[in-house]
Design a protein around this motif. Sequence first.
Motif, PDB file in Angstrom:
ATOM      1  N   GLN A 252       0.648  -1.231  -0.027  1.00  0.00           N
ATOM      2  CA  GLN A 252      -0.164   0.030   0.090  1.00  0.00           C
ATOM      3  C   GLN A 252       0.829   1.065  -0.011  1.00  0.00           C
ATOM      4  O   GLN A 252       0.636   2.254  -0.565  1.00  0.00           O
ATOM      5  CB  GLN A 252      -0.805   0.075   1.102  1.00  0.00           C
ATOM      6  N   ILE A 253       1.868   1.192   0.779  1.00  0.00           N
ATOM      7  CA  ILE A 253       2.834   2.365   0.857  1.00  0.00           C
ATOM      8  C   ILE A 253       3.584   2.590  -0.631  1.00  0.00           C
ATOM      9  O   ILE A 253       3.751   3.686  -1.055  1.00  0.00           O
ATOM     10  CB  ILE A 253       3.741   2.068   2.021  1.00  0.00           C
ATOM     11  N   HIS A 254       3.808   1.479  -1.297  1.00  0.00           N
ATOM     12  CA  HIS A 254       4.588   1.624  -2.486  1.00  0.00           C
ATOM     13  C   HIS A 254       3.505   1.965  -3.598  1.00  0.00           C
ATOM     14  O   HIS A 254       3.940   2.999  -4.393  1.00  0.00           O
ATOM     15  CB  HIS A 254       5.008   0.361  -3.043  1.00  0.00           C
ATOM     16  N   ARG A 255       2.270   1.705  -3.751  1.00  0.00           N
ATOM     17  CA  ARG A 255       1.399   2.178  -4.369  1.00  0.00           C
ATOM     18  C   ARG A 255       1.101   3.529  -4.219  1.00  0.00           C
ATOM     19  O   ARG A 255       0.930   4.393  -5.093  1.00  0.00           O
ATOM     20  CB  ARG A 255      -0.083   1.609  -4.077  1.00  0.00           C
ATOM     21  N   SER A 256       1.030   4.202  -2.945  1.00  0.00           N
ATOM     22  CA  SER A 256       1.078   5.433  -2.688  1.00  0.00           C
ATOM     23  C   SER A 256       2.385   6.526  -2.599  1.00  0.00           C
ATOM     24  O   SER A 256       2.409   7.196  -1.982  1.00  0.00           O
ATOM     25  CB  SER A 256       0.155   5.887  -1.191  1.00  0.00           C
TER      26      SER A 256
END
Length: 574
Positions: A104-108
Amino acid sequence: MSLPISGVPFPSPAEETSPVAERRSAIFHPTIWTDYFLKYASDSTSTSSEGIVEEQIKRLKGEVRKMLTGAMDKPSQKLNLIDRIQRLGLADHFEHEIDEQLEQIHRSYFAFHCEDNNNNLHTIALLFRLLRQQGYNISCEIFNRFKDNEGNFSKSIIADVQGLLSLYEACHLSYHGEDILNDALTFTITHLESIDKRKSEPNLEKQVSHALHQPIQKGLPRLEARRYIQFYQEEPSHNEVLLSLAKLDFNSLQEQHRKELGNLARWWKDIDIEREFPFARDRLGELYIWNLGVHFEPEYEISRGILTKMMAILTILDDIYDVYGTIEELELFTEAIERWDLDAKEGLPECMQVIYKILLNFYDEIGYELTRKGRSYCLFYAKEAMKIQVRAYLAEAKWFHHSHVPTMEEYLPIALTSIGIQMALVASFLGMGDTVTKDVFDWLLSSDTKIVKALRVIGRLMNDIAGHKFEQERGHVASSVECFMKQYKVTEEEAKKELCKQVADAWKDINEELCRPTAVPRVLLMRIINLAGAIHAVYEDETDNFVNAGTNFKEFVTCLLVNPCQCDVLKDEV
């Protein structure tokens, strides 16, 4: 998959020296842990106190899971929580949750850039390190914001000790050609080594001192978890739930590991190494600690047992080829292992007959279990790895007995095998179940596998740098240090400096191979990373802590298997 031993050049018959008739002695440091762990050998029965601990761990894991999956004001808080969970040695309990959060952090990632904290060096460096560890190819250009107009790292970050430390740790995840990280590593080392101790927080100062000696990426995981528990406990703002879980989990695993080593010690005692192989290293406790570096998790008990026994046998074989045998005996011994038939031991010296029988019996035990689980094909790879191993041992023995100092081009193909890395990985994979397929074993034993070759380079060159002086004093085949010095006519220090560069490059190869998508399941690649870290710990400070077992390895064993963490929670509730 066979090594081209026959292609190794040797001096002409006129130049050959006669075989050494008398037996040599390496004068190894005696074992410190002779019978110490036998007292822990036991059946699998549990006590009432163990049940209480399990309940405590279950409850605390639930609380940490809520922290991980719950909403937080800033992504930086989540990053710090994940970092602490990993460094406290708890990540195996929360693999799914950590995967989800980092994905999720990588996506954002781009949204993260726009937040107020995008100039916080610690947060940016932590983001970079955690995502790269997870296999995400995050660009190192993220650190350009911390440079001045002249392209140098800004003086404004020198006072940010926490930020410098996080940047330093991030640099160890670098790929080839990343000049930004090369510059950052030099910059951070320079300024971390010269921090003003009067102005820095004592606990942070301790962490800096340790990191300069042992970066996270190159650590023995369980040992580093034990050390970080102490650092974290001294942080005024530490989370009691995390700290209590880390201590209870460490002690629970320590109990399991003690029992495993106790049972292995029974097997080792039956071998009677002092009587049967007085010339060999007695290092069962140290080998077990080394193997804990490969996989410490409770579900890998079978793998640890196989790997420890395999490497204990391999250590005796190594010393037979290096110290004990004549060339004629070693050639017969190698032929016997190639035949893999108990009758082939006839005519060998007594000690070779004994270890040959031990080897074949051990493989029969493994074969029985593998066949029972429908994985009998694995035994072929285990045998092939052993045959490749002893061919390399024999080639090195011939070099020694012919006083031949090979070129680096001759040396490396043999020495990268004799270090035993592929043998260790095959052994560790045998007990890991259906994740390890025929394709995985083919990949593992291929000479073109980049990450395995990198690991072999790290193992061989660090071993040579740390142990070459001792080996030359006792009489041993030339190491890469001597080979490099002779071939390029340089000093010992110049040779070691160049070999250290090759080790650093090999680490970059490993980092690149972790980038998604990976050639084999990530759980297997982590065994390679963990073994690389264990090697770094064993040969740190250019010292062979395995041979010289009275040095740092004594501390490793004591830390991981003798002294438990002090758990106030347990005292209160039992």
